[in-house]
Design a protein around this motif. Structure first.
Motif, PDB file in Angstrom:
ATOM      1  N   THR A  22      -4.327 -10.282  -6.172  1.00 23.04           N
ATOM      2  CA  THR A  22      -5.356  -9.630  -5.351  1.00 23.04           C
ATOM      3  C   THR A  22      -6.001 -10.680  -4.459  1.00 23.04           C
ATOM      4  N   ILE A  23      -6.065 -10.390  -3.162  1.00 22.24           N
ATOM      5  CA  ILE A  23      -6.673 -11.326  -2.214  1.00 22.24           C
ATOM      6  C   ILE A  23      -8.193 -11.301  -2.388  1.00 22.24           C
ATOM      7  N   LEU A  24      -8.751 -12.438  -2.759  1.00 24.80           N
ATOM      8  CA  LEU A  24     -10.199 -12.553  -2.967  1.00 24.80           C
ATOM      9  C   LEU A  24     -10.916 -13.034  -1.713  1.00 24.80           C
ATOM     10  N   GLN A  25     -10.266 -13.942  -0.980  1.00 26.77           N
ATOM     11  CA  GLN A  25     -10.870 -14.506   0.222  1.00 26.77           C
ATOM     12  C   GLN A  25      -9.780 -14.654   1.281  1.00 26.77           C
ATOM     13  N   ALA A  26     -10.189 -14.590   2.532  1.00 31.56           N
ATOM     14  CA  ALA A  26      -9.257 -14.795   3.639  1.00 31.56           C
ATOM     15  C   ALA A  26     -10.024 -15.383   4.813  1.00 31.56           C
ATOM     16  N   GLU A  27      -9.457 -16.395   5.432  1.00 26.52           N
ATOM     17  CA  GLU A  27     -10.093 -16.987   6.605  1.00 26.52           C
ATOM     18  C   GLU A  27      -9.028 -17.613   7.489  1.00 26.52           C
ATOM     19  N   LYS A  28      -9.325 -17.724   8.782  1.00 20.80           N
ATOM     20  CA  LYS A  28      -8.390 -18.323   9.723  1.00 20.80           C
ATOM     21  C   LYS A  28      -8.351 -19.841   9.533  1.00 20.80           C
ATOM     22  N   VAL A  29      -7.173 -20.392   9.703  1.00 23.61           N
ATOM     23  CA  VAL A  29      -7.005 -21.844   9.614  1.00 23.61           C
ATOM     24  C   VAL A  29      -7.342 -22.437  10.973  1.00 23.61           C
ATOM     25  N   GLU A  30      -8.204 -23.435  10.973  1.00 22.30           N
ATOM     26  CA  GLU A  30      -8.662 -24.037  12.223  1.00 22.30           C
ATOM     27  C   GLU A  30      -7.494 -24.607  13.021  1.00 22.30           C
ATOM     28  N   LYS A  31      -7.493 -24.311  14.329  1.00 22.09           N
ATOM     29  CA  LYS A  31      -6.483 -24.792  15.286  1.00 22.09           C
ATOM     30  C   LYS A  31      -5.074 -24.317  14.929  1.00 22.09           C
ATOM     31  N   ALA A  32      -4.973 -23.174  14.256  1.00 20.37           N
ATOM     32  CA  ALA A  32      -3.658 -22.591  13.930  1.00 20.37           C
ATOM     33  C   ALA A  32      -3.775 -21.084  14.099  1.00 20.37           C
ATOM     34  N   ASP A  33      -3.375 -20.592  15.281  1.00 22.27           N
ATOM     35  CA  ASP A  33      -3.592 -19.187  15.613  1.00 22.27           C
ATOM     36  C   ASP A  33      -2.879 -18.226  14.679  1.00 22.27           C
ATOM     37  N   LYS A  34      -1.769 -18.680  14.058  1.00 20.09           N
ATOM     38  CA  LYS A  34      -0.948 -17.757  13.279  1.00 20.09           C
ATOM     39  C   LYS A  34      -1.215 -17.811  11.780  1.00 20.09           C
ATOM     40  N   LEU A  35      -2.071 -18.728  11.327  1.00 21.60           N
ATOM     41  CA  LEU A  35      -2.200 -18.950   9.883  1.00 21.60           C
ATOM     42  C   LEU A  35      -3.523 -18.429   9.322  1.00 21.60           C
ATOM     43  N   LEU A  36      -3.423 -17.812   8.155  1.00 20.83           N
ATOM     44  CA  LEU A  36      -4.584 -17.451   7.365  1.00 20.83           C
ATOM     45  C   LEU A  36      -4.546 -18.208   6.047  1.00 20.83           C
ATOM     46  N   LYS A  37      -5.702 -18.673   5.610  1.00 18.69           N
ATOM     47  CA  LYS A  37      -5.831 -19.287   4.294  1.00 18.69           C
ATOM     48  C   LYS A  37      -6.353 -18.230   3.326  1.00 18.69           C
ATOM     49  N   LEU A  38      -5.568 -17.944   2.289  1.00 17.57           N
ATOM     50  CA  LEU A  38      -5.905 -16.897   1.335  1.00 17.57           C
ATOM     51  C   LEU A  38      -6.204 -17.491  -0.034  1.00 17.57           C
ATOM     52  N   LEU A  39      -7.131 -16.866  -0.748  1.00 19.75           N
ATOM     53  CA  LEU A  39      -7.352 -17.166  -2.160  1.00 19.75           C
ATOM     54  C   LEU A  39      -6.907 -15.933  -2.932  1.00 19.75           C
ATOM     55  N   VAL A  40      -5.871 -16.097  -3.768  1.00 22.28           N
ATOM     56  CA  VAL A  40      -5.233 -14.962  -4.440  1.00 22.28           C
ATOM     57  C   VAL A  40      -5.417 -15.079  -5.951  1.00 22.28           C
ATOM     58  N   ASP A  41      -5.942 -14.023  -6.552  1.00 21.23           N
ATOM     59  CA  ASP A  41      -6.118 -13.949  -8.005  1.00 21.23           C
ATOM     60  C   ASP A  41      -4.829 -13.428  -8.628  1.00 21.23           C
ATOM     61  N   ILE A  42      -4.168 -14.260  -9.480  1.00 24.95           N
ATOM     62  CA  ILE A  42      -2.945 -13.804 -10.157  1.00 24.95           C
ATOM     63  C   ILE A  42      -3.161 -13.714 -11.661  1.00 24.95           C
ATOM     64  N   GLY A  43      -4.392 -13.382 -12.033  1.00 27.73           N
ATOM     65  CA  GLY A  43      -4.691 -13.142 -13.439  1.00 27.73           C
ATOM     66  C   GLY A  43      -5.089 -14.382 -14.194  1.00 27.73           C
ATOM     67  N   THR A  44      -4.132 -15.289 -14.367  1.00 28.43           N
ATOM     68  CA  THR A  44      -4.405 -16.499 -15.146  1.00 28.43           C
ATOM     69  C   THR A  44      -5.089 -17.578 -14.317  1.00 28.43           C
ATOM     70  N   GLU A  45      -4.994 -17.467 -12.995  1.00 30.79           N
ATOM     71  CA  GLU A  45      -5.586 -18.472 -12.124  1.00 30.79           C
ATOM     72  C   GLU A  45      -5.735 -17.898 -10.724  1.00 30.79           C
ATOM     73  N   GLN A  46      -6.401 -18.684  -9.861  1.00 34.68           N
ATOM     74  CA  GLN A  46      -6.541 -18.314  -8.461  1.00 34.68           C
ATOM     75  C   GLN A  46      -5.778 -19.333  -7.616  1.00 34.68           C
ATOM     76  N   ARG A  47      -4.914 -18.855  -6.738  1.00 37.30           N
ATOM     77  CA  ARG A  47      -4.057 -19.717  -5.925  1.00 37.30           C
ATOM     78  C   ARG A  47      -4.492 -19.711  -4.459  1.00 37.30           C
ATOM     79  N   THR A  48      -4.395 -20.878  -3.828  1.00 39.27           N
ATOM     80  CA  THR A  48      -4.556 -20.976  -2.381  1.00 39.27           C
ATOM     81  C   THR A  48      -3.189 -20.809  -1.731  1.00 39.27           C
ATOM     82  N   VAL A  49      -3.086 -19.877  -0.798  1.00 37.72           N
ATOM     83  CA  VAL A  49      -1.820 -19.599  -0.125  1.00 37.72           C
ATOM     84  C   VAL A  49      -2.074 -19.591   1.377  1.00 37.72           C
ATOM     85  N   VAL A  50      -1.253 -20.330   2.126  1.00 35.71           N
ATOM     86  CA  VAL A  50      -1.318 -20.302   3.583  1.00 35.71           C
ATOM     87  C   VAL A  50      -0.204 -19.389   4.072  1.00 35.71           C
TER      88      VAL A  50
END
Length: 711
Positions: A621-649
């Motif tokens: 489940t996506i908990l947070q989402a924000e644009k990556v600075e100086k990268a028009d195509k990228l989002l930085k996501l914080l994803v809850d996968i139950g046992t931990e939270q992962r950062t995914v670009v």
């Protein structure tokens, strides 16, 4: 009510670039009006302020499209919006406008105070520039061909035909909407507010001091604060807006989200000479009613501005609602998929309270909700007509028929269990409705009012005063009633006493229903007062719960129906009108030929099961989402996968706005080796499907627990 001596209630300033629709009403204006009407009934010192937001890119875009000046646009829509609010009974103490001299002065002074206190950062950046018109261009002023669908009228931030999010760099043959010139990048200077400096204070103010805020508000604020705040530009290059009050700031105005909330302050100043009491005294309760798209501005940025400036009270609550969809689809003003308030008033004259009722009873208080014309009809016919209106009408009709049109007396010696039970419900309802309104649970409060009228109907049906009257008539004719042969002439006083008690209590309940319904359906409350021949002062909250509102022997007016049935043909016409508007908007867009559909991707080489089994696919489940600075195509996501939270670009920034995907479930390749992108370590990959250039999340059909495996 508690510790506060005065209340300042604001409703979000609507953009004056188009009319208001019912989603706006349901989102913040109706809830705010309900709350204010309740406070006024409590005789609280309250001011209710709002006004048109008349600056910003949407205004200038509208002016460009209509070939008029921005002032012409705001003058036109300020009146349409204001008239719509007034017709719907939204009872602002003032409906101001941010183009007023008072507001320009207030916003300039606010900025200058912060500037003189050294609270801004000056930064230079490259922005697009029109070399012919010699002006900087917002993304919306850059037009070109969409790389996704071929629409040659796509904007630099979005293609309104296919819905894709874009950047000016992606457009094919980009040009300025002002001059047709090819834009160039040029350095410009702006003033930024370093929000990160206020992060510790904001965490205390929001996350610790206001844990009672609604979950959607608290959660969105927490997501922003946990992600870390950054400096935000408070000025922009434009000729329309509040000019930056600095000698070196020629051609620059205050950013609309710095300027607009100050509009609450300037509106209060226009309203009353003692405006500072409402903004600067600690015993003022400040409440912002907004939609969820404005949460960050009202809970983080504006409080930080108030704190930085100093001397102002801070919001005590920001009860934001979610969005209201229409007939299963998101409201879209560009596609004309909306029910416009001014159109509703024309199509349903004198039916404002029906819309107020439906929008409140289905309000998106905790999640997005859906308005349908069938539900509108059902709630009117089955609840307003058949329950609330039916009870009031029955009480009035029976009083005229059985009591000579006057309020009968109450005979204490003939009170029975049903009388005491209904009076008990009446007394309890006041406390329940108060609690619900004061905690911003307006749907719950309204349901309690309707339920009270439902109990009134049950009470009448149980006591059957019309039947008791027929028993009296039979006995006076020295006959027995076939249904009640046990009654004799000696029972006549008791029978009349029961009729009087039943209708006395029913009429007292009717008067109470006027008080309880007044914050929600003010036009209906006034109608009831007219029927009961009482002044509006009876609607004061201190009278609620009383069984002595109407004097014995007082003559009342002849009954009138409070509501009428909505017919099938009316609903059908509204649905057809909705779809016709959609077709007209599509035709007006005059789209270019659709680009050829991309062929399906060729099949990849065959693999063995063991190869597939190596993949660790999990639902997150996506908990947070924000644009990556100086990268028009990228989002930085914080994803809850139950046992931990992962950062995914993820390279999906052109297809989704960060705030729109928070809470979405996705499928994550959890055992992919970490990879650094723009200095951020990405710990997995989100699976997406592509449909003719449109990206779609691969997720389960039903919500599942984060961390669930995919096999």
């Amino acid at each position: 009510m508690g510790k506060f001596n005065r209340y300042l209630i604001t409703a979000a300033l609507p953009y004056a670039n188009g009319p208001v629709h019912i989603g706006h009403l349901a989102g913040c204006y109706l809830p705010a009006d309900i709350y204010v009407r309740y406070l006024r009934a409590r005789k609280a010192d309250v001011k209710f302020v709002c006004g048109s937001d008349e600056h910003g890119v949407p205004i200038t875009i509208k002016a460009m499209r209509e070939n008029v000046s921005p002032q012409d646009v705001v003058d036109k829509y300020h009146k349409i919006i204001g008239d719509s609010f007034a017709a719907m009974g939204i009872s602002f103490d003032i409906y101001a406008r941010t183009s007023s001299p008072v507001h320009h002065q207030m916003a300039s002074d606010f900025f200058l105070k912060m500037y003189n206190d050294g609270l801004f950062e000056e930064k230079e950046s490259e922005q697009y520039f029109d070399p012919v018109k010699n002006v900087f261009l917002a993304d919306r002023y850059i037009v070109g061909t969409c790389p996704k669908c071929g629409n040659d009228k796509a904007y630099g931030d979005q293609c309104e035909r296919c819905g894709s999010s874009l950047s000016p760099d992606e457009l094919i043959n980009p040009h300025s909407a002002l001059s047709e010139a090819v834009p160039v990048k040029k350095t410009t200077k702006h003033w930024y507010m370093p929000l990160q400096n206020y992060e510790p204070w904001l965490k205390q103010y929001v996350l610790e001091d206001h844990k009672e805020w609604k979950n959607n508000v608290y959660g969105q604020c927490k997501s922003w604060l946990d992600s870390g705040l950054q400096s935000r530009a408070m000025t922009r290059d434009s000729s329309w807006g509040v000019k930056v009050p600095l000698p070196e700031a020629e051609g620059k105005v205050l950013y609309v989200w710095f300027d607009a909330p100050i509009g609450y302050i300037s509106a209060t100043k226009e309203l009353t000479d003692n405006w500072a009491d409402y903004w600067c005294k600690d015993d003022t309760k400040l409440v912002h009613f907004i939609g969820k798209d404005n949460i960050v501005f009202h809970c983080i940025i504006f409080p930080a501005m108030l704190k930085a400036h100093g001397g102002f009270v801070l919001p005590d609550n920001v009860p934001a609602n979610e969005f209201l969809n229409i007939e299963g689809e998101k409201v879209s003003t560009s596609r004309n998929w909306a029910v416009w308030v001014h159109d509703y008033i024309k199509d349903f004259p004198d039916q404002q309270d029906v819309l107020r009722y439906v929008l409140c009873s289905t309000a998106p208080e905790t999640k997005d909700n859906d308005f349908t014309w069938k539900d509108f009809q059902d709630r009117n016919n089955n609840e307003l007509v058949a329950v609330f209106g039916n009870f009031v009408n029955r009480a009035m009709v029976l009083m005229h028929k059985l009591c000579g049109g006057k309020v009968p007396r109450l005979h204490s010696e003939y009170l029975d269990e049903s009388d005491r039970e209904l009076l008990g419900h009446l007394a309890a309802a006041k406390e329940k409705i108060e609690s619900s309104i004061e905690n911003y649970r307006f749907r719950e409060a309204l349901a309690e009012v309707i339920d009270l009228s439902r109990k009134g109907n049950i009470y009448l049906q149980k006591n059957e005063p019309w039947t008791l009257a027929s028993v009296i008539e039979k006995l006076n004719q020295q006959e027995q009633h076939p249904k009640y042969p046990q009654y004799t002439e000696k029972d006549l006083p008791a029978l009349q006493g029961r009729i009087d008690n039943c209708l006395h209590i029913a009429l007292q309940l009717t008067a109470n229903l006027a008080i309880f319904i007044n914050p929600f359906l003010p036009f209906t409350a006034k109608k009831i007062c007219h029927l009961l021949k009482v002044v509006d002062r009876m609607l004061d909250w201190e009278n609620a719960g009383s069984d002595k509102l109407l004097s014995v022997g007082y003559s009342l007016r002849a009954p009138e129906l409070l509501f009428r049935k909505i017919e099938d043909e009316e609903v059908k016409a509204q649905v057809e009108k909705l779809h016709a508007g959609l077709k007209l908007a599509a035709a007006a867009a005059a789209p270019a030929p659709v680009a050829e559909e991309k062929p399906a991707a060729p099949a990849k080489p065959e693999i063995q099961f063991d190869d597939f089994a190596k993949l660790d696919l999990r639902v997150g489940t996506i908990l947070q989402a924000e644009k990556v600075e100086k990268a028009d195509k990228l989002l930085k996501l914080l994803v809850d996968i139950g046992t931990e939270q992962r950062t995914v670009v993820s390279g999906i920034a052109m297809h989704f706005q960060p705030e729109d995907i928070i809470g979405k479930q996705v499928t994550l390749v959890a055992n992919l080796a970490p990879r650094k992108m723009r200095g951020i370590e990405s710990q997995g990959m989100i699976l997406m499907a592509e449909d003719n250039g449109k990206l779609i999340f691969v997720n389960p059909a039903e919500a599942v627990k984060p961390g669930s495996g995919v096999s």
